[in-house]
Scaffold this motif. Structure first.
Motif, short mmCIF file in Angstrom:
data_model
loop_
_atom_site.label_atom_id
_atom_site.label_comp_id
_atom_site.label_asym_id
_atom_site.label_seq_id
_atom_site.Cartn_x
_atom_site.Cartn_y
_atom_site.Cartn_z
N ARG A 320 0.84 -1.20 0.00
CA ARG A 320 0.00 0.00 0.00
C ARG A 320 0.87 1.26 0.00
NH1 ARG A 320 -5.59 0.46 2.17
NH2 ARG A 320 -6.06 2.67 2.05
N GLY A 323 2.05 2.00 -3.39
CA GLY A 323 1.04 2.36 -4.36
C GLY A 323 0.42 1.20 -5.09
N ALA A 326 -3.37 1.23 -4.75
CA ALA A 326 -3.99 2.54 -4.93
C ALA A 326 -5.32 2.47 -5.66
CB ALA A 326 -3.03 3.48 -5.66
N THR A 331 -3.67 4.49 -0.80
CA THR A 331 -2.23 4.43 -0.52
C THR A 331 -2.02 4.59 0.99
OG1 THR A 331 -2.08 6.80 -1.01
CG2 THR A 331 -1.63 5.27 -2.82
#
Length: 547
Positions: A320, A323, A326, A331
């Motif tokens: 996370r 990314g 995302a 994020t």
């Protein structure tokens, strides 16, 4: 249909197939089939070797195989009716490989040597096709093979061996007790999961694991018809990595909790909690609506566990942070530059978060993760400072480490394993300090129990949480029940306002039984331990009626 007939039919697996998490990939079975031993270890090893040998012969530089049998039993009741009983089994093989420096994955429910060989070949072909667009090769942390080992959740009573009738009788007693004590409506549920997972890899590991977890829960609702109002109270139980003994017999470590049921560290009295919940739901109907403002918040583990999950567990998942999540889940505010600085103040200096895959009775406890990495523990936040994340074999090199944290998990044989949250827990405070001592130290505060509504932004920073029960504290004493309470903060401000943490005697578990992540989505289960903790000067809003 009368209750006896329904139980008989549901016991035969003929009840309606309610689509619930983890069920869609399974087949309805007779509950007696839960106790079937499945394939013998020698057969699983032979089939695993077919997968590994085929993959390497086709060009894989690494391969692992998971032979999985996933058993689930779910109960759904309302008032004096059984609404549904689900008995399901899902069985098959997932094969993951690295070829040309790229991951490939394939799965099959054809658990034969021929079916597995074809699946392994497909996984290699997928990896080679993926390599055409791969920008950098997979960097896999070394992992020494452990040979042939097995690990089991140390249960005393296998929940799947308990007759369906006994479980239904428990829920009917829970519902009846709530109705007799003032509830107008009540629903109750039992969730049981058994994961039988065989993992093998070209590193030389052959790991057989038998993992159990369960969750008893309910919701009771009281109604004031004259005022046109209703209030509910959910169970204060914790989903847990134990057998049926969690519900069948009380352990010796009991203690009273202000406003809650009797707490047994590793046991739960579902009937007692339902009776208390019915009475408290009625009390909530006439409770004073909270004046908005700043309060010192005393958060019971049954409430704080969810806040830990959302504001610490998720933002410290490395995928996370990088990314990778995302598109679906967002994020993280806890970016790697903050970690590299070595002085990012995630919380006050009494705040310590431990990631732990070995903690007894937790839902995240295993012997090995789904990459064959032995379970371990490590610090995420130490003395308030961010010191680490959660990572898998192909991620830890980004942290300058050469050993995986053991955070790989797949929720089924046909799901590819990826980074999932371990147990993340707030460590107890030093010195003797009980909840009664904490209450005495507060002039203006609110004591919150139970999980309520929650909202947090895509970076896991700004949030709002509620609860099940709220008690006003004035001048060191409980002054009565409140209602319409929610607390707002941001993650760093909140954990830096942590001013006191109870000692180890108050340490208890919370958990999330269906934690979603990934695309395609997967569900995992994880526990969060903590004692009751105090947070000074937290903003409280009124979520309901005018004062």
């Amino acid at each position: 249909m009368n209750r006896r007939k329904f139980v008989q039919l549901s016991g035969l697996g003929l009840g309606s197939a309610l689509l619930v998490p983890g069920f869609a990939a399974g087949k309805i079975i007779h509950p007696e089939e839960f106790m079937s031993p499945g394939l013998p270890p020698a057969t699983k090893k032979m089939l695993a070797d077919v997968a590994l040998n085929t993959a390497t012969s086709k060009g894989a530089t690494y391969a692992d195989v998971r032979i999985g049998r996933y058993l689930r039993q779910y109960f759904f009741t309302r008032e004096n009716k059984v609404e549904n009983i689900v008995n399901s089994e899902s069985y098959g093989v997932g094969i993951r490989v690295i070829a040309n420096g790229t991951w490939g994955f394939a799965a099959t429910n054809n658990v034969t040597a021929e079916g597995i060989a074809k699946c392994a070949q497909t996984a290699v072909e997928i990896a080679k096709a993926n390599s055409e667009i791969q920008t950098a090769p997979v960097v896999l942390a070394p992992q020494k093979g452990v040979g042939e080992v097995n690990w089991k959740t140390p249960i005393k009573k296998n929940a799947f061996a308990i007759p369906v009738k006994d479980k239904v009788d428990l829920l009917m007693t829970v519902n009846d007790s709530a109705l007799k004590n003032g509830a107008a409506f009540v629903t109750s549920n039992l969730f049981f999961v058994n994961e039988q997972k065989y993992f093998a890899s070209t590193d030389g590991s052959y790991i057989d694991q038998d993992i159990h977890r369960m969750w008893p829960t309910f919701t009771v609702t009281a109604v004031n018809k004259q005022a046109g109002r209703f209030k509910s109270r959910d169970a204060l139980s914790a989903p847990i990595g134990m057998g049926y003994e969690y519900l069948d017999g009380l352990d010796s470590e009991k203690k009273s909790v202000v406003g809650g049921p009797t707490v047994y560290r590793y046991s739960y009295d579902m009937v007692e909690d339902a009776i208390l919940a019915a009475k408290q739901a009625q009390e909530k109907l006439v409770a004073k609506s909270v004046p908005a403002g700043k309060y010192d918040m005393l958060l019971d583990p049954s409430n704080l566990g969810l806040t830990i999950h959302e504001s610490v567990g998720h933002p410290l998942e490395l995928d996370r942070v990088l990314g990778y999540e995302a598109n679906l889940a967002g994020t993280s505010f806890a970016t790697m530059d903050k970690w590299r600085s070595k002085n990012f103040q995630y919380g006050s200096d009494i705040v310590n978060f431990l990631a732990d895959k070995t903690q007894p009775n937790t839902m995240g406890r295993v012997g090995f993760d789904d990459e064959g990495v032995p379970a371990k523990e490590w610090n995420l936040v130490k003395d308030g400072i961010l010191v680490n994340y959660q990572a898998t074999r192909d991620q830890v090199h980004m942290l300058g480490e050469n050993a995986s944290h053991g955070c790989s998990f797949a929720d089924s044989w046909d799901s590819v394993q990826f980074q999932r949250m371990p147990n993340v827990s707030l460590q107890p405070g030093a010195g003797k300090y009980a909840i009664t001592d904490m209450i005495k130290d507060v002039e203006k505060g609110i004591y919150i129990l139970g999980r309520g509504s929650s909202s947090i932004d895509q970076q896991r920073y700004n949030f709002q949480f509620s609860g099940q029960l709220f008690y006003e504290i004035k001048n060191g004493e409980i002054a009565g029940m409140l209602d319409d309470v929610a607390y707002q903060s941001n993650t760093q401000e909140f954990w830096n306002s942590c001013a006191a943490i109870c000692d180890e005697d108050d340490y208890r578990l919370f958990g999330t039984f269906f934690d979603g992540k990934g695309q395609p989505g997967q569900a995992s289960a994880v526990s969060h331990g903590c004692p009751t903790s105090r947070f000074n000067g937290v903003n409280v809003i009124n979520t309901g009626r005018k004062i």
